[in-house]
Design a protein around this motif. Structure first.
Motif, PDB file in Angstrom:
ATOM      1  N   VAL A  63      -9.320  -2.176  64.203  1.00 20.84           N
ATOM      2  CA  VAL A  63      -9.127  -1.021  63.322  1.00 20.84           C
ATOM      3  C   VAL A  63      -8.085  -0.046  63.874  1.00 20.84           C
ATOM      4  N   ALA A  64      -8.063   0.173  65.169  1.00 19.03           N
ATOM      5  CA  ALA A  64      -7.139   1.164  65.758  1.00 19.03           C
ATOM      6  C   ALA A  64      -5.677   0.861  65.422  1.00 19.03           C
ATOM      7  N   PRO A  65      -5.185  -0.369  65.606  1.00 17.31           N
ATOM      8  CA  PRO A  65      -3.783  -0.627  65.256  1.00 17.31           C
ATOM      9  C   PRO A  65      -3.517  -0.480  63.754  1.00 17.31           C
ATOM     10  N   ILE A  66      -4.501  -0.821  62.931  1.00 24.15           N
ATOM     11  CA  ILE A  66      -4.323  -0.687  61.487  1.00 24.15           C
ATOM     12  C   ILE A  66      -4.252   0.790  61.111  1.00 24.15           C
ATOM     13  N   LYS A  67      -5.099   1.619  61.722  1.00 20.54           N
ATOM     14  CA  LYS A  67      -5.044   3.060  61.455  1.00 20.54           C
ATOM     15  C   LYS A  67      -3.704   3.643  61.889  1.00 20.54           C
ATOM     16  N   LYS A  68      -3.224   3.226  63.066  1.00 23.16           N
ATOM     17  CA  LYS A  68      -1.944   3.711  63.575  1.00 23.16           C
ATOM     18  C   LYS A  68      -0.815   3.329  62.614  1.00 23.16           C
ATOM     19  N   LEU A  69      -0.839   2.088  62.157  1.00 24.33           N
ATOM     20  CA  LEU A  69       0.166   1.605  61.222  1.00 24.33           C
ATOM     21  C   LEU A  69       0.078   2.348  59.890  1.00 24.33           C
ATOM     22  N   LEU A  84       8.249   2.935  64.850  1.00 28.30           N
ATOM     23  CA  LEU A  84       6.979   2.969  65.572  1.00 28.30           C
ATOM     24  C   LEU A  84       7.171   2.332  66.941  1.00 28.30           C
ATOM     25  N   GLU A  85       6.947   3.124  67.969  1.00 23.02           N
ATOM     26  CA  GLU A  85       7.124   2.654  69.346  1.00 23.02           C
ATOM     27  C   GLU A  85       5.783   2.153  69.891  1.00 23.02           C
ATOM     28  N   GLN A  97       3.584  -4.839  61.875  1.00 26.96           N
ATOM     29  CA  GLN A  97       4.287  -3.714  62.510  1.00 26.96           C
ATOM     30  C   GLN A  97       5.763  -4.040  62.683  1.00 26.96           C
ATOM     31  N   THR A  98       6.074  -5.246  63.097  1.00 21.23           N
ATOM     32  CA  THR A  98       7.476  -5.661  63.268  1.00 21.23           C
ATOM     33  C   THR A  98       8.219  -5.624  61.932  1.00 21.23           C
TER      34      THR A  98
END
Length: 168
Positions: A63-69, A84-85, A97-98
């Motif tokens: 969930v964390a990477p999806i929220k960040k994205l 996004l770094e 993300q890429t």
């Protein structure tokens, strides 16, 4: 009598037909079963806690990477074209993300062309990302049309009124 048959056989060798009966209390007889019941209950509690912890850790990892994205795409929608770094996960979320980073870089390039045109520099054009890159094509067409208008204006400014003015 169950449980003492071998003892009965041993006594029958001496032609004695006796049986030895031992009485055990219910608590003593079921003590092992009670210990096993306690152990199984404890094991069930430990397993439940371990599974709950593992599911929380795994869920946070997904969930964390999806929220960040999601937060980042919201910023892009508001016009912030920062890439996004950070570390890119090596999974589907990382691929997403890429792809978003490539899209933002393309938007940055188109923005650069538009900024140059806004200050009178008509020499730039956007690199097309593919045959369906309609934004890049539109920006390049806009820049080309403005270049044509500037060329026509330059001819007129030199006093040559024979030029035919075409809007596009």
């Amino acid at each position: 009598v169950y449980g003492v048959i071998s003892t009965l056989e041993t006594l029958e060798q001496f032609n004695i037909h006796w049986a030895l009966v031992a009485e055990v209390s219910q608590v003593e007889a079921l003590a092992l079963a009670k210990r096993m019941q306690y152990f199984v209950g404890l094991l069930l509690i430990i397993t439940t806690v371990a599974v709950a912890l593992a599911s929380v850790i795994i869920t946070r990892g997904l969930v964390a990477p999806i929220k960040k994205l999601s937060e980042w795409t919201g910023l892009v929608a508001q016009g912030n074209l920062a890439v996004l770094e950070g570390a890119v996960p090596k999974n589907e979320i990382g691929e997403l993300q890429t792809s978003f980073n490539r899209m933002v870089m393309s938007l940055q390039e188109v923005t650069s062309v538009c900024q140059a045109v806004a200050v009178g520099d008509f020499s730039k054009s956007a690199v097309l990302r593919g045959e369906n890159d309609t934004l890049g094509q539109a920006v390049n067409q806009m820049a080309e049309n403005l270049r044509a208008v500037v060329r026509q204006a330059e001819v007129l400014s030199k006093g040559d009124f024979s030029v035919q003015i075409t809007p596009w």
